[in-house]
Design a protein around this motif. Structure first.
Motif, PDB file in Angstrom:
ATOM      1  N   PHE A 268      -5.882   4.994   5.606  1.00  0.00           N
ATOM      2  CA  PHE A 268      -4.506   4.514   6.447  1.00  0.00           C
ATOM      3  C   PHE A 268      -3.669   5.852   6.792  1.00  0.00           C
ATOM      4  O   PHE A 268      -2.426   5.748   6.895  1.00  0.00           O
ATOM      5  CB  PHE A 268      -3.764   3.580   5.268  1.00  0.00           C
ATOM      6  CG  PHE A 268      -4.276   2.523   5.041  1.00  0.00           C
ATOM      7  CD1 PHE A 268      -4.217   1.355   5.814  1.00  0.00           C
ATOM      8  CD2 PHE A 268      -4.871   2.456   3.990  1.00  0.00           C
ATOM      9  CE1 PHE A 268      -5.077   0.073   5.437  1.00  0.00           C
ATOM     10  CE2 PHE A 268      -5.618   1.421   3.267  1.00  0.00           C
ATOM     11  CZ  PHE A 268      -5.647   0.066   4.085  1.00  0.00           C
TER      12      PHE A 268
ATOM     13  N   PHE B 203      -7.701  -5.060   9.110  1.00  0.00           N
ATOM     14  CA  PHE B 203      -7.312  -5.022   7.591  1.00  0.00           C
ATOM     15  C   PHE B 203      -6.364  -6.160   7.527  1.00  0.00           C
ATOM     16  O   PHE B 203      -6.853  -6.826   6.516  1.00  0.00           O
ATOM     17  CB  PHE B 203      -6.919  -3.745   7.372  1.00  0.00           C
ATOM     18  CG  PHE B 203      -6.305  -3.629   5.913  1.00  0.00           C
ATOM     19  CD1 PHE B 203      -7.347  -3.494   4.840  1.00  0.00           C
ATOM     20  CD2 PHE B 203      -5.175  -3.684   5.356  1.00  0.00           C
ATOM     21  CE1 PHE B 203      -7.092  -3.318   3.486  1.00  0.00           C
ATOM     22  CE2 PHE B 203      -4.611  -3.566   4.204  1.00  0.00           C
ATOM     23  CZ  PHE B 203      -5.867  -3.607   3.382  1.00  0.00           C
TER      24      PHE B 203
ATOM     25  N   ASN C 266      -4.211  -1.214  12.001  1.00  0.00           N
ATOM     26  CA  ASN C 266      -4.462  -1.885  10.784  1.00  0.00           C
ATOM     27  C   ASN C 266      -4.679  -3.307  10.981  1.00  0.00           C
ATOM     28  O   ASN C 266      -5.042  -4.290  10.258  1.00  0.00           O
ATOM     29  CB  ASN C 266      -3.574  -1.625   9.735  1.00  0.00           C
ATOM     30  CG  ASN C 266      -2.245  -2.652  10.013  1.00  0.00           C
ATOM     31  OD1 ASN C 266      -1.739  -2.522  10.829  1.00  0.00           O
ATOM     32  ND2 ASN C 266      -1.448  -2.607   8.944  1.00  0.00           N
TER      33      ASN C 266
ATOM     34  N   SER D  27     -12.981  -3.119   7.221  1.00  0.00           N
ATOM     35  CA  SER D  27     -12.060  -2.373   7.911  1.00  0.00           C
ATOM     36  C   SER D  27     -11.680  -1.054   7.376  1.00  0.00           C
ATOM     37  O   SER D  27     -11.229  -0.254   7.929  1.00  0.00           O
ATOM     38  CB  SER D  27     -10.570  -3.274   8.099  1.00  0.00           C
ATOM     39  OG  SER D  27     -10.215  -3.557   6.872  1.00  0.00           O
ATOM     40  N   LEU D  28     -12.146  -0.904   6.300  1.00  0.00           N
ATOM     41  CA  LEU D  28     -11.966   0.606   5.428  1.00  0.00           C
ATOM     42  C   LEU D  28     -12.777   1.385   5.785  1.00  0.00           C
ATOM     43  O   LEU D  28     -12.961   2.651   5.323  1.00  0.00           O
ATOM     44  CB  LEU D  28     -11.671  -0.041   4.027  1.00  0.00           C
ATOM     45  CG  LEU D  28     -10.608  -0.471   3.540  1.00  0.00           C
ATOM     46  CD1 LEU D  28     -10.358  -0.592   2.091  1.00  0.00           C
ATOM     47  CD2 LEU D  28      -9.334  -0.248   4.221  1.00  0.00           C
TER      48      LEU D  28
ATOM     49  N   ARG E 213       0.805  -0.963   0.125  1.00  0.00           N
ATOM     50  CA  ARG E 213       0.022  -0.109   0.075  1.00  0.00           C
ATOM     51  C   ARG E 213       0.918   1.284  -0.121  1.00  0.00           C
ATOM     52  O   ARG E 213       1.684   1.135   0.612  1.00  0.00           O
ATOM     53  CB  ARG E 213      -0.987  -0.064   1.334  1.00  0.00           C
ATOM     54  CG  ARG E 213      -1.781   1.132   1.487  1.00  0.00           C
ATOM     55  CD  ARG E 213      -2.446   1.422   2.652  1.00  0.00           C
ATOM     56  NE  ARG E 213      -1.703   1.035   3.860  1.00  0.00           N
ATOM     57  CZ  ARG E 213      -0.538   1.823   4.337  1.00  0.00           C
ATOM     58  NH1 ARG E 213      -0.632   2.922   3.912  1.00  0.00           N
ATOM     59  NH2 ARG E 213       0.017   1.378   5.464  1.00  0.00           N
TER      60      ARG E 213
ATOM     61  N   GLU F  18      -2.314   3.199  12.267  1.00  0.00           N
ATOM     62  CA  GLU F  18      -2.937   3.850  11.300  1.00  0.00           C
ATOM     63  C   GLU F  18      -4.490   3.478  11.307  1.00  0.00           C
ATOM     64  O   GLU F  18      -4.707   2.697  12.053  1.00  0.00           O
ATOM     65  CB  GLU F  18      -2.258   3.555   9.708  1.00  0.00           C
ATOM     66  CG  GLU F  18      -2.562   2.129   9.566  1.00  0.00           C
ATOM     67  CD  GLU F  18      -1.859   1.721   8.295  1.00  0.00           C
ATOM     68  OE1 GLU F  18      -0.885   2.444   7.585  1.00  0.00           O
ATOM     69  OE2 GLU F  18      -1.845   0.395   7.801  1.00  0.00           O
TER      70      GLU F  18
ATOM     71  N   PRO G 162      -7.342   2.684   8.847  1.00  0.00           N
ATOM     72  CA  PRO G 162      -7.672   2.253   7.363  1.00  0.00           C
ATOM     73  C   PRO G 162      -8.865   3.045   6.900  1.00  0.00           C
ATOM     74  O   PRO G 162      -8.942   3.145   5.894  1.00  0.00           O
ATOM     75  CB  PRO G 162      -7.892   0.757   7.749  1.00  0.00           C
ATOM     76  CG  PRO G 162      -7.050   0.523   8.848  1.00  0.00           C
ATOM     77  CD  PRO G 162      -7.101   1.401   9.764  1.00  0.00           C
TER      78      PRO G 162
END
Length: 651
Positions: A348, A419, A416, A448-449, A233, A342, A344
């Protein structure tokens, strides 16, 4: 040759090096900035030396201060870890000039491979296949634009001295070239002190496969197999594994031979990694060589059964490589994930904050530098830990790692974790269909986003735990007034407010939101950041922490702060289009692109904030005129600090 090693680094890699060095009988010295005075690596080392303020330029990147720490401690050798000064040829040379053993390659090899442009030329001469592109000395805009048209789009702009995705941009058409060029130059200069760039044809949807190489001072060079680091990413690796799912014995032999040739071309000594892009047809191209130990080295250790840090120390002491190429075997499968601080759900965005609870899952290797009561600061990389599983098969390793990731508790900062678990359980990942476009292709709809929204059951659990923790010393004492009947409470869970009614019947709480039937919740074994909960027919374990008047709760969708705001005044929130620009995280202002009184348009970049090695463009959310500019160039700012306001134009 040496008996005391100074580790010129911090965090999990410093802890990792200290562990092996102590096992081998070496004394260890840690260095630390003001932000790291209580860090785990400081506690693990035999002794520790402060090297300056928190910003990296005044501490971990300050060569003279690191060398002074060597003199002060009596260290005879320096291990640079990765990042910071690990690939700085001036630092390696300074160590040699000070009669210190530098546990890494010679300065000449670092210098050659530290320039993507010069490295590519050297690889072409060594017969290593390279991506077509431009690596010339001319760096003016016109030349780069002309070469971009010759190469054709899509193409990659890369910082010649860079790595880790900084100073790198994918350009899909000529219209986006100039903005990408400007941003890549700025990031490269800020991160590496050089704005030299190269251009390469973009190979779409390749695998990112790297070969671990080792050389000694006697001229021996071997490779230790490959790692697939395709799931990325922003060009930052997220998941790494060994072996590569697409590897064949013939391809491994071919790539391994190319990597060994690359190492021999620069007379390499120590641990290094030769990175390749592997296309769908099996062709591979040299990407770069990292002249240090890699973040993902544990997967190689688990499949080979070798300690790569031990190899580094033996080679630095003048010994021959412990094994010949014919003696190196790969056993089973290993997968590593990187746990980042971070969010997500906010693209992020790196996060900072206290480490209120840290309990990694069981059954896997965990490399980390965290301690409960510490903090994730804005000064360093947002990666806080690595979890690595080894299994007989790839499926077994993925299953073990997914379970351990899901069981991991980190409270105080967003991360994260969820994620990573979704990636590890995704059918495409389990099928081995990994490439550099994996996240874009498969994870855009990941749960998770999405912003964390507590379910009715989770709200009930949060309310029950707040009720249980209420004491006369807290603002929740009136929760205990059961004689008053059901109590209405207003809770802020994450960024949302929920109103619940709480009634008690012995040890059971009946909790409901408007229009919903009540849920019966019973808590037991509350303490040490954990409790058991019976909610309706379901039994579960909750992880929690109490900090600064708020409950931090792990509800299975990241770290959520829970606060009773029944008696608090309504919270003021700047609405979208308000013209108020707040800092999304702790960081430093590295560019100011407007002045007071200037007319701006919605979407226009106003400021650039650098935090955790990444530049973040802060943009206008409405049209208007800059009315206040509250932070100047170089100023350190805190999360949610107001930086700028936009006023509507007169008339």
């Amino acid at each position: 040759m040496f008996s005391k090693i100074l580790i010129a680094n911090r965090g999990e890699i410093a802890c990792r090096v200290i562990t092996t060095a102590r096992r081998m009988g070496y004394r260890t010295v840690a260095v630390y900035s003001e932000a790291d005075a209580e860090a785990r690596h400081v506690r693990l080392a035999d002794e520790a030396v402060p090297i300056g303020p928190s910003p990296v330029g005044e501490s971990y990147l300050n060569i003279e201060r690191v060398l002074a720490a060597c003199r002060q401690s009596g260290a005879e050798a320096v291990h640079p870890g990765y990042g910071f000064l690990s690939e700085n040829e001036d630092f390696a040379q300074a160590c040699l000039d000070a009669d210190l053993v530098f546990i890494g390659p010679r300065p000449e090899a670092i210098r050659l491979m530290g320039s993507k442009r010069l490295a590519k030329l050297a690889m072409q001469q060594a017969g290593v296949p390279c991506v077509p592109g431009y690596d010339g000395e001319a760096q003016d805009d016109a030349t780069l634009r002309r070469e971009a048209e010759r190469i054709s789009y899509p193409l990659m702009i890369k910082a010649s001295a860079g790595g880790g995705g900084r100073g790198m941009r994918l350009v899909e058409s000529g219209d986006g070239f100039e903005p990408a060029l400007r941003t890549a130059r700025s990031e490269a200069l800020n991160a590496f002190g050089s704005d030299e760039l190269i251009l390469e044809r973009a190979i779409m949807r390749p695998r990112h496969v790297e070969i671990q190489v080792f050389g000694d001072s006697l001229g021996n060079v071997v490779h230790l197999g490959e790692r697939d680091c395709s799931i990325q990413r922003r060009h930052q690796k997220v998941v790494e594994e060994s072996p590569c799912p697409a590897m064949t014995p013939a391809l491994r032999a071919s790539m391994g031979a190319a990597a060994v040739a690359a190492a021999r071309a620069c007379d390499y000594v120590g641990a290094g990694t030769v990175e390749f892009l592997l296309d769908a047809q099996g062709a591979f191209y040299f990407l770069e060589m990292n002249t240090r130990l890699q973040v993902e080295h544990p997967v190689t250790e688990l499949v080979t059964g070798l300690d790569l840090v031990e190899w580094q120390l033996r080679v630095a002491a003048g010994e021959a490589l412990p094994l010949a190429q014919s003696d190196i075997r790969l056993d089973g499968h290993a997968i590593e994930v990187r746990l980042y601080a971070e969010d997500p759900a906010q693209q992020f965005l790196p996060q900072t904050g206290p480490v209120l609870a840290w309990r990694p899952g069981d059954g896997v290797r965990v490399d980390h530098g965290m301690v409960e009561g510490g903090a994730v600061s804005p000064y360093y990389d947002p990666m806080v830990a690595k979890l690595i599983a080894h299994g007989r098969t790839r499926d077994e390793a993925a299953r073990m790692l997914a379970r351990a990731v899901e069981d991991t508790v980190l409270l105080g900062v967003n991360h994260n974790r969820d994620f990573l678990a979704e990636v590890l359980r995704h059918p495409a990942f389990l099928a081995g269909d990994t490439h550099t476009g994996f996240i874009a292709d498969h994870m855009t709809a990941a749960a998770s986003l999405l912003p964390a929204v507590a379910t009715a059951e989770q709200v009930a659990l949060a309310a029950a735990l707040l009720h249980h923790l209420a004491t006369p010393a807290h603002a929740f004492a009136d929760w205990q007034r059961e004689r008053l009947g059901p109590q209405t409470r207003r809770l802020r869970i994450g960024e949302r407010e929920r109103v619940v009614a709480v009634a008690r019947d012995g040890e059971t709480l009946h909790i409901s939101e408007a229009g919903s039937p009540p849920l019966a919740v019973t808590l037991s074994a509350v303490g040490d950041g954990r409790c058991l909960a019976q909610c309706g027919e379901r039994r579960c374990e909750l992880a929690y922490a109490w900090f600064d008047g708020r409950l931090q709760l792990d509800l299975g969708h990241g770290n959520l702060p829970v606060e009773d705001v029944t008696h608090a005044p309504p919270q003021r929130q700047d609405a979208a289009g308000s013209g108020v620009v707040n800092a999304p995280m702790d960081g430093a202002v590295v560019d100011v692109r407007v002045v007071i009184g200037e007319r701006v348009s919605k979407g226009q970049t106003l400021l650039v904030l650098e935090a955790m090695k990444i530049e973040h463009q802060l943009k206008a959310d409405c049209d208007g005129v800059v009315g206040e500019l509250l932070a100047g160039l170089g100023v350190q700012v805190k999360r949610r600090q107001r930086l700028l306001t936009i006023a509507a134009e007169a008339g």
